[in-house]
Design a protein around this motif. Structure first.
Motif, PDB file in Angstrom:
ATOM      1  N   ASN A  13      38.978  39.199  30.216  1.00 23.07           N
ATOM      2  CA  ASN A  13      40.414  38.903  30.236  1.00 23.07           C
ATOM      3  C   ASN A  13      41.164  39.542  31.393  1.00 23.07           C
ATOM      4  N   THR A  14      40.852  40.794  31.739  1.00 18.06           N
ATOM      5  CA  THR A  14      41.628  41.519  32.742  1.00 18.06           C
ATOM      6  C   THR A  14      40.763  41.915  33.927  1.00 18.06           C
ATOM      7  N   ASP A  15      41.447  42.140  35.079  1.00 17.65           N
ATOM      8  CA  ASP A  15      40.719  42.585  36.274  1.00 17.65           C
ATOM      9  C   ASP A  15      40.098  43.954  36.063  1.00 17.65           C
ATOM     10  N   THR A  16      40.823  44.835  35.348  1.00 18.35           N
ATOM     11  CA  THR A  16      40.293  46.185  35.111  1.00 18.35           C
ATOM     12  C   THR A  16      38.978  46.125  34.354  1.00 18.35           C
ATOM     13  N   LEU A  17      38.943  45.351  33.293  1.00 17.17           N
ATOM     14  CA  LEU A  17      37.725  45.213  32.504  1.00 17.17           C
ATOM     15  C   LEU A  17      36.620  44.562  33.321  1.00 17.17           C
ATOM     16  N   ARG A  18      37.011  43.624  34.162  1.00 16.78           N
ATOM     17  CA  ARG A  18      36.031  42.925  34.981  1.00 16.78           C
ATOM     18  C   ARG A  18      35.377  43.878  35.989  1.00 16.78           C
ATOM     19  N   TYR A  19      36.209  44.701  36.640  1.00 19.22           N
ATOM     20  CA  TYR A  19      35.672  45.638  37.628  1.00 19.22           C
ATOM     21  C   TYR A  19      34.840  46.737  36.975  1.00 19.22           C
ATOM     22  N   LEU A  20      35.240  47.180  35.786  1.00 16.35           N
ATOM     23  CA  LEU A  20      34.439  48.176  35.060  1.00 16.35           C
ATOM     24  C   LEU A  20      33.069  47.597  34.711  1.00 16.35           C
ATOM     25  N   ALA A  21      33.052  46.347  34.254  1.00 19.01           N
ATOM     26  CA  ALA A  21      31.786  45.695  33.913  1.00 19.01           C
ATOM     27  C   ALA A  21      30.923  45.510  35.159  1.00 19.01           C
ATOM     28  N   LEU A  22      31.564  45.117  36.274  1.00 24.21           N
ATOM     29  CA  LEU A  22      30.827  44.941  37.525  1.00 24.21           C
ATOM     30  C   LEU A  22      30.200  46.258  37.972  1.00 24.21           C
ATOM     31  N   GLY A  23      30.983  47.353  37.893  1.00 25.38           N
ATOM     32  CA  GLY A  23      30.453  48.667  38.260  1.00 25.38           C
ATOM     33  C   GLY A  23      29.280  49.063  37.379  1.00 25.38           C
ATOM     34  N   GLY A  24      29.395  48.757  36.076  1.00 24.01           N
ATOM     35  CA  GLY A  24      28.303  49.067  35.156  1.00 24.01           C
ATOM     36  C   GLY A  24      27.046  48.279  35.477  1.00 24.01           C
ATOM     37  N   ILE A  25      27.227  46.983  35.790  1.00 20.88           N
ATOM     38  CA  ILE A  25      26.071  46.130  36.122  1.00 20.88           C
ATOM     39  C   ILE A  25      25.392  46.625  37.396  1.00 20.88           C
ATOM     40  N   ILE A  26      26.204  46.950  38.414  1.00 22.63           N
ATOM     41  CA  ILE A  26      25.638  47.446  39.675  1.00 22.63           C
ATOM     42  C   ILE A  26      24.848  48.731  39.438  1.00 22.63           C
ATOM     43  N   SER A  27      25.408  49.626  38.639  1.00 23.00           N
ATOM     44  CA  SER A  27      24.741  50.908  38.373  1.00 23.00           C
ATOM     45  C   SER A  27      23.418  50.703  37.650  1.00 23.00           C
ATOM     46  N   VAL A  28      23.433  49.857  36.635  1.00 29.59           N
ATOM     47  CA  VAL A  28      22.209  49.629  35.848  1.00 29.59           C
ATOM     48  C   VAL A  28      21.132  48.960  36.703  1.00 29.59           C
ATOM     49  N   VAL A  29      21.517  47.959  37.489  1.00 28.55           N
ATOM     50  CA  VAL A  29      20.545  47.244  38.314  1.00 28.55           C
ATOM     51  C   VAL A  29      19.918  48.184  39.340  1.00 28.55           C
ATOM     52  N   ILE A  30      20.769  48.957  40.020  1.00 27.43           N
ATOM     53  CA  ILE A  30      20.242  49.895  41.027  1.00 27.43           C
ATOM     54  C   ILE A  30      19.327  50.926  40.374  1.00 27.43           C
ATOM     55  N   MET A  31      19.737  51.443  39.208  1.00 22.09           N
ATOM     56  CA  MET A  31      18.923  52.435  38.514  1.00 22.09           C
ATOM     57  C   MET A  31      17.551  51.861  38.165  1.00 22.09           C
ATOM     58  N   LEU A  32      17.520  50.633  37.619  1.00 21.19           N
ATOM     59  CA  LEU A  32      16.261  50.016  37.235  1.00 21.19           C
ATOM     60  C   LEU A  32      15.348  49.810  38.444  1.00 21.19           C
ATOM     61  N   LEU A  33      15.922  49.313  39.522  1.00 17.96           N
ATOM     62  CA  LEU A  33      15.105  49.021  40.698  1.00 17.96           C
ATOM     63  C   LEU A  33      14.641  50.285  41.410  1.00 17.96           C
ATOM     64  N   VAL A  34      15.462  51.344  41.354  1.00 17.88           N
ATOM     65  CA  VAL A  34      15.042  52.623  41.930  1.00 17.88           C
ATOM     66  C   VAL A  34      13.915  53.228  41.096  1.00 17.88           C
ATOM     67  N   VAL A  35      14.028  53.131  39.768  1.00 19.62           N
ATOM     68  CA  VAL A  35      12.998  53.681  38.881  1.00 19.62           C
ATOM     69  C   VAL A  35      11.655  53.002  39.120  1.00 19.62           C
ATOM     70  N   ARG A  66      10.908  51.487  41.839  1.00 21.68           N
ATOM     71  CA  ARG A  66      10.660  51.613  43.282  1.00 21.68           C
ATOM     72  C   ARG A  66      10.464  50.249  43.944  1.00 21.68           C
ATOM     73  N   SER A  67      11.332  49.328  43.594  1.00 16.77           N
ATOM     74  CA  SER A  67      11.255  47.990  44.187  1.00 16.77           C
ATOM     75  C   SER A  67      12.265  47.887  45.320  1.00 16.77           C
ATOM     76  N   ARG A  68      11.786  48.067  46.525  1.00 11.96           N
ATOM     77  CA  ARG A  68      12.675  48.014  47.691  1.00 11.96           C
ATOM     78  C   ARG A  68      13.175  46.600  47.960  1.00 11.96           C
ATOM     79  N   VAL A  69      12.278  45.607  47.819  1.00 17.40           N
ATOM     80  CA  VAL A  69      12.694  44.230  48.048  1.00 17.40           C
ATOM     81  C   VAL A  69      13.667  43.786  46.962  1.00 17.40           C
ATOM     82  N   GLY A  70      13.530  44.329  45.739  1.00 18.88           N
ATOM     83  CA  GLY A  70      14.474  44.025  44.679  1.00 18.88           C
ATOM     84  C   GLY A  70      15.860  44.538  45.015  1.00 18.88           C
ATOM     85  N   LEU A  71      15.928  45.753  45.571  1.00 16.54           N
ATOM     86  CA  LEU A  71      17.212  46.298  46.011  1.00 16.54           C
ATOM     87  C   LEU A  71      17.818  45.444  47.118  1.00 16.54           C
TER      88      LEU A  71
END
Length: 408
Positions: free
Chosen positions: A43-65, A67-72
């Protein structure tokens, strides 16, 4: 994994659909654009950006764990395109592009320097692929051309290689770790031309008819295209499914404008093809299960006669599977049928020339008493993978049995 249960050790196998980080990277890359699409429902930009930040963090964490460089690299490209598409402001777009380019360059440099052995191995594979391409540049070596001939080309490549490093890195290769190289080897310039023509038409269609749904599809195609430079995403069914959905989203406007009669025909054809493919997959899976059961019985050393009969009955169904033929040849050798084992191993080698099968053919020939064939394939196996010990040991035993002391 194992743990104590009722005062006894119990082993449990943990199985998954991904044999290495390439599968995980492929799954994340294909799924990410559809996940980002759901952000638009918030519904709101604030919620959207919080969700986007969460998705970016989770994806980066998974790919770093994992060790998939091409995935990053692939997911970073998707995130960058997504932010550019959503922010129309020129200044903001410029900052995002700068950050995206910096991120991509950093990852590429990291890929280049972090594992020199891996990079040298990739250089070896691409060098051999280039030799294969030069021999059949227009139409390639056929649908299984890489699988059936790569290791033979690698043996010749290493024979003429001046490097002392590459022979030590040579391994049994079933994929060039680059989907474009695989396409070029199997289908030549014609295959590459068809692929890039389809990509160009799809991009042009999106630019002429831009919309959010089509952009989701373009992000999927972009991510898979990046993965294909350094990995083998098309080995995983999820990649094919995601790419199909992406193309449907890009060409959604075309599909909606088709006449009712045309849509009925398309749906009927699609349903028929899907039903036929499902039946074929079920039949194939049934044979695979039977083969697995035979392998378990064979590994336990039980009822060799029943195992051999099972392989005999499965042969007409799986006669074009090089892995099945390899196992069949081994069972025949263990049962004393050397001549038939040699025929099966040779058929397997014709379908997929590799180190293991060359070594098996050499062992069978040695057992059969054909010294020339045994020597030829021991040497071939050693040329394919010079770092391996067993072909040289096989030659040593062969020469020992025939009194060839100097060669020993």
């Amino acid at each position: 994994t194992g743990f104590i249960k009722n005062n006894s050790s119990v082993d449990y196998k943990v199985l998954a659909g991904f044999d290495n980080p390439a599968g995980i990277a492929s799954a994340i890359t294909v799924s990410l654009p559809f996940t980002l699409a759901f952000l638009e429902r918030l519904n709101t930009d604030t919620l959207r950006y919080l969700a986007l930040g969460g998705i970016i963090s989770v994806v980066i964490m998974l790919l770093v764990v994992v060790r998939s460089r091409v995935g990053l690299l692939a997911t970073g490209t998707i995130f960058g395109f997504y932010l550019i598409y959503k922010h129309k402001d020129t200044k903001v777009t410029g900052i995002i592009v700068t950050l995206l380019v910096t991120f991509i360059i950093t990852i590429v440099i990291y890929i280049s320097i972090s594992k020199k052995g891996s990079n040298s191995g990739r250089a070896l594979i691409l060098g051999v692929c280039w030799d294969m391409f030069k021999d059949n540049p227009l139409f390639g070596h056929g649908i299984h051309g890489f699988r059936s001939q790569y290791m033979l080309y690698q043996a010749n490549y290493l024979d003429n290689c001046a490097s002392n490093v590459l022979p030590m890195l040579a391994d049994n290769i079933t994929h060039p770790l680059n989907e474009y190289a695989l396409l070029a080897v199997n289908f030549g310039l014609m295959g590459i031309t068809v692929l890039f023509t389809c990509i160009a038409i799809t991009i042009k269609h999106f630019l002429v008819n831009p919309n959010n749904n089509a952009f989701i599809g373009i992000m999927v195609i972009t991510g898979v295209s990046v993965l294909s430079l350094f990995s083998y995403p098309f080995r995983y069914p999820l990649t094919l499914l995601g790419l199909l959905c992406a193309l449907l989203l890009v060409y959604k406007d075309v599909l909606l404008n088709l006449s009712r009669t045309t849509m009925i025909i398309i749906r009927s054809i699609t349903a028929t093809i899907s039903a036929v493919c499902l039946c074929l997959i079920i039949i194939w899976a049934h044979y695979q299960i039977q083969w697995k059961e035979l392998s378990v019985v064979s590994d336990n050393g039980n009822d060799t006669k029943a195992v051999l009969e099972g392989y005999n009955s499965l042969y007409p169904k799986l006669r074009n599977d090089p892995y099945f033929l390899y196992n069949y040849a081994y069972i025949l050798l263990e049962s004393g049928y050397c001549e038939k084992a040699g025929n099966m191993a040779t058929k397997s080698f014709d379908l997929m020339a590799n180190y293991d099968t060359a070594l098996l053919i050499a062992d069978i020939a040695k057992e059969w008493g054909d010294v020339e064939v045994a020597e030829e394939y021991y040497r071939l196996a050693s040329r394919m993978c010079p770092v391996r010990f067993m072909p040289l040991y096989g030659l040593f035993r062969l020469y020992n049995d025939n009194g060839r002391v100097e060669e020993m």
